[in-house]
Design an enzyme around this catalytic site. Sequence first.
Site, PDB file in Angstrom:
ATOM      1  N   ASN A 112     -11.462  68.786  54.803  1.00  0.00           N
ATOM      2  CA  ASN A 112     -12.629  69.432  55.360  1.00  0.00           C
ATOM      3  C   ASN A 112     -13.709  68.374  55.458  1.00  0.00           C
ATOM      4  O   ASN A 112     -13.342  67.072  54.944  1.00  0.00           O
ATOM      5  CB  ASN A 112     -13.119  70.173  54.335  1.00  0.00           C
ATOM      6  N   HIS A 114     -17.708  67.608  55.209  1.00  0.00           N
ATOM      7  CA  HIS A 114     -19.146  68.204  54.618  1.00  0.00           C
ATOM      8  C   HIS A 114     -20.109  67.138  54.905  1.00  0.00           C
ATOM      9  O   HIS A 114     -19.953  65.840  54.599  1.00  0.00           O
ATOM     10  CB  HIS A 114     -18.850  68.210  53.129  1.00  0.00           C
ATOM     11  N   SER A 141     -18.666  63.270  54.040  1.00  0.00           N
ATOM     12  CA  SER A 141     -17.535  63.157  53.230  1.00  0.00           C
ATOM     13  C   SER A 141     -16.054  63.795  53.886  1.00  0.00           C
ATOM     14  O   SER A 141     -16.425  65.249  54.074  1.00  0.00           O
ATOM     15  CB  SER A 141     -17.784  63.677  51.820  1.00  0.00           C
ATOM     16  N   ASP A 150     -16.072  72.648  48.349  1.00  0.00           N
ATOM     17  CA  ASP A 150     -16.515  71.275  48.657  1.00  0.00           C
ATOM     18  C   ASP A 150     -16.487  70.478  47.361  1.00  0.00           C
ATOM     19  O   ASP A 150     -16.860  69.635  47.111  1.00  0.00           O
ATOM     20  CB  ASP A 150     -18.025  71.113  49.182  1.00  0.00           C
TER      21      ASP A 150
HETATM   22  C1  GRF Z   1     -20.699  69.561  60.528  1.00  0.00           C
HETATM   23  O1  GRF Z   1     -21.838  69.102  60.099  1.00  0.00           O
HETATM   24  C2  GRF Z   1     -19.733  69.561  59.377  1.00  0.00           C
HETATM   25  O2  GRF Z   1     -19.981  68.622  58.486  1.00  0.00           O
HETATM   26  C3  GRF Z   1     -20.004  70.895  58.885  1.00  0.00           C
HETATM   27  O3  GRF Z   1     -20.385  71.831  59.876  1.00  0.00           O
HETATM   28  C4  GRF Z   1     -20.709  71.059  60.911  1.00  0.00           C
HETATM   29  C5  GRF Z   1     -19.904  71.541  62.225  1.00  0.00           C
HETATM   30  O4  GRF Z   1     -20.363  70.808  63.225  1.00  0.00           O
HETATM   31  N1  GRF Z   1     -18.931  71.212  58.032  1.00  0.00           N
HETATM   32  P1  GRF Z   1     -19.413  70.809  64.649  1.00  0.00           P
HETATM   33  O5  GRF Z   1     -19.098  72.425  65.012  1.00  0.00           O
HETATM   34  O6  GRF Z   1     -18.368  70.050  64.270  1.00  0.00           O
HETATM   35  O7  GRF Z   1     -20.228  70.280  65.691  1.00  0.00           O
END
Ligand code: GRF
Length: 194
Positions: A112, A114, A141, A150
């Site tokens: 994932n 984050h 991260s 997370d």
């Molecule tokens: C990103 O900030 C990611 O870190 C978080 O959700 C957001 C997704 O943005 N988990 P996108 O859909 O990839 O533009």
Amino acid sequence: MTEPAVARVGVLISGQGSNMEALVRGAGPVAGYEVALVLSNRPDASGLERARALGVPTVAIDHRPFGKDREAHEAQVHGALLEAGCTHVALAGYMRLLTPFLVEAWAGRMVNIHPSLLPLYPGLDTHRRAIEAGDAEAGCSVHMVTAGVDEGPVIAQARVPILPGDTPESLSARVLEAEHRLYPAALSDWISGR
Ligand code: GRF
């Protein structure tokens, strides 16, 4: 099962899919992975159209008809990932809490991204929390997905400064750019065992 020469990654999204696009653009034989499927729990996610424009197969599996039965929804998601021949899963703005079913089915094969420097600020609203804490820097991260939200081991991080006058929106834009550089590189290194 014999592993394909290039890992086949299923990317799970719920929104605009900008990280998904970065993963698709970073894929290839040198990276060691290809994006085999983009799957959204929201049929109206704009990232689905974005994926189709990039020539990647898409599936929408709406979570709403499943109500509180998260596992039943995840069973469909899991089935679609297997049907597409996925060997790994990358969450990219997938806004569903996972049950142990999906976490265990892809244990060691799911990552994932984050938008914070974990272990700081798991959960939502990371940029506002970093600004309010007076932090000098923020970041993102890439981590393994485990049962806790997370909480899995961090694979890679990127840092950006928090500037005077930053708002959650301005910081989010800076971090998102860093995410787009970090995620494909981290996925490639992890999958290639680097
Ligand atoms: C990103 O900030 C990611 O870190 C978080 O959700 C957001 C997704 O943005 N988990 P996108 O859909 O990839 O533009």
